[in-house]
Design a protein around this motif. Structure first.
Motif, PDB file in Angstrom:
ATOM      1  N   ILE A  27      -5.957   6.647   0.365  1.00 49.94           N
ATOM      2  CA  ILE A  27      -5.965   5.210   0.108  1.00 49.94           C
ATOM      3  C   ILE A  27      -7.258   4.853  -0.614  1.00 49.94           C
ATOM      4  O   ILE A  27      -7.252   4.161  -1.625  1.00 49.94           O
ATOM      5  CB  ILE A  27      -5.853   4.394   1.416  1.00 49.94           C
ATOM      6  CG1 ILE A  27      -4.528   4.692   2.121  1.00 49.94           C
ATOM      7  CG2 ILE A  27      -5.974   2.891   1.121  1.00 49.94           C
ATOM      8  CD1 ILE A  27      -4.430   4.102   3.524  1.00 49.94           C
ATOM      9  N   THR A  32       0.841  -1.205   0.000  1.00 47.00           N
ATOM     10  CA  THR A  32       0.000   0.000   0.000  1.00 47.00           C
ATOM     11  C   THR A  32       0.871   1.248   0.000  1.00 47.00           C
ATOM     12  O   THR A  32       0.652   2.176  -0.790  1.00 47.00           O
ATOM     13  CB  THR A  32      -0.943  -0.014   1.218  1.00 47.00           C
ATOM     14  OG1 THR A  32      -1.755  -1.185   1.154  1.00 47.00           O
ATOM     15  CG2 THR A  32      -1.822   1.230   1.237  1.00 47.00           C
ATOM     16  N   ASP A  88      -6.550   8.739   4.877  1.00 49.14           N
ATOM     17  CA  ASP A  88      -6.834   7.362   4.490  1.00 49.14           C
ATOM     18  C   ASP A  88      -8.039   7.265   3.568  1.00 49.14           C
ATOM     19  O   ASP A  88      -8.078   6.416   2.691  1.00 49.14           O
ATOM     20  CB  ASP A  88      -7.037   6.479   5.736  1.00 49.14           C
ATOM     21  CG  ASP A  88      -8.286   6.825   6.532  1.00 49.14           C
ATOM     22  OD1 ASP A  88      -8.594   8.028   6.665  1.00 49.14           O
ATOM     23  OD2 ASP A  88      -8.936   5.897   7.048  1.00 49.14           O
ATOM     24  N   LEU A 111       0.947   4.045  -2.950  1.00 52.72           N
ATOM     25  CA  LEU A 111       0.566   5.427  -2.605  1.00 52.72           C
ATOM     26  C   LEU A 111       1.668   6.396  -3.039  1.00 52.72           C
ATOM     27  O   LEU A 111       1.387   7.501  -3.508  1.00 52.72           O
ATOM     28  CB  LEU A 111       0.318   5.566  -1.103  1.00 52.72           C
ATOM     29  CG  LEU A 111      -1.037   5.124  -0.585  1.00 52.72           C
ATOM     30  CD1 LEU A 111      -1.045   5.125   0.935  1.00 52.72           C
ATOM     31  CD2 LEU A 111      -2.153   6.002  -1.129  1.00 52.72           C
TER      32      LEU A 111
END
Length: 191
Positions: A164, A49, A136, A53
């Motif tokens: 995210i 992740t 997030d 990102l």
């Protein structure tokens, strides 16, 4: 989980979509809460992740198009610090009232569940800064929009937004489009 099998952002997106847990009717009826804990519980998933990102960070060739990154208490801190380290830029904490010392700037905003406030230490954002905002989750855009207002109050520029997850069925992206072009609103996943 085989890290070698994840070689593209699309692979990462498929994996995250399968792994992120949804909690129906939490914290209130009608809300389907997407839980970042699903990512954090598996260190390999957190590494993937973080990597992807970083791929979304605004840059031209090798130069990043921002000089500071603002992250939210508390889930925005989790990957925001990785992004700040990767881009070698200062990280600014946006926190709830009463958590920061010194002179602060406060912005009230509407969240999914009512009114809230965020605060930032005033001396950290200066005229001419280009600040990337990371959190997030993009839902209604209230939190990120409040950060954008603080950045503008300081005479700085909003370099973009990084998330995210984007809950595209909620109005968050439209709210943020009043601050930047849609191409500067990036999310690893869209639900």
């Amino acid at each position: 989980m085989n890290l070698d099998a994840i070689t593209t952002i699309e692979d990462c997106q498929k994996l995250l979509t399968a792994e992120i847990k949804t909690f129906p009717d939490w914290p209130e009826k009608g809300v389907n809460f997407k839980d970042v804990q699903s990512i954090l519980y598996k260190p390999e998933l957190a590494l993937i992740t973080s990597h992807y990102l970083q791929e979304l960070l605004p840059k031209q060739d090798v130069d990043f198009l921002f000089n500071k990154i603002l992250c939210f208490d508390a889930r925005g801190f989790l990957f925001g610090f990785d992004l700040a380290k990767a881009s070698k830029t200062p990280m600014i904490l946006a926190r709830k009232p009463g958590k920061l010392p010194g002179e602060i700037i406060t912005q009230t905003f509407e969240k999914e569940y009512g009114l809230d406030e965020i605060q930032v230490q005033k001396s950290l954002i200066n005229p001419g800064d280009k600040v990337l905002i990371h959190d997030d989750l993009l839902a209604t855009g209230g939190t990120a929009g409040a950060a954008a207002e603080i950045i503008l109050k300081c005479g700085a520029e909003i370099a973009g937004f990084n998330f995210i997850m984007d809950l595209s069925f909620l109005p968050g992206r439209k709210v943020l489009q009043q601050y930047v072009d849609d191409s500067k609103i990036k999310a690893l996943l869209t639900f």
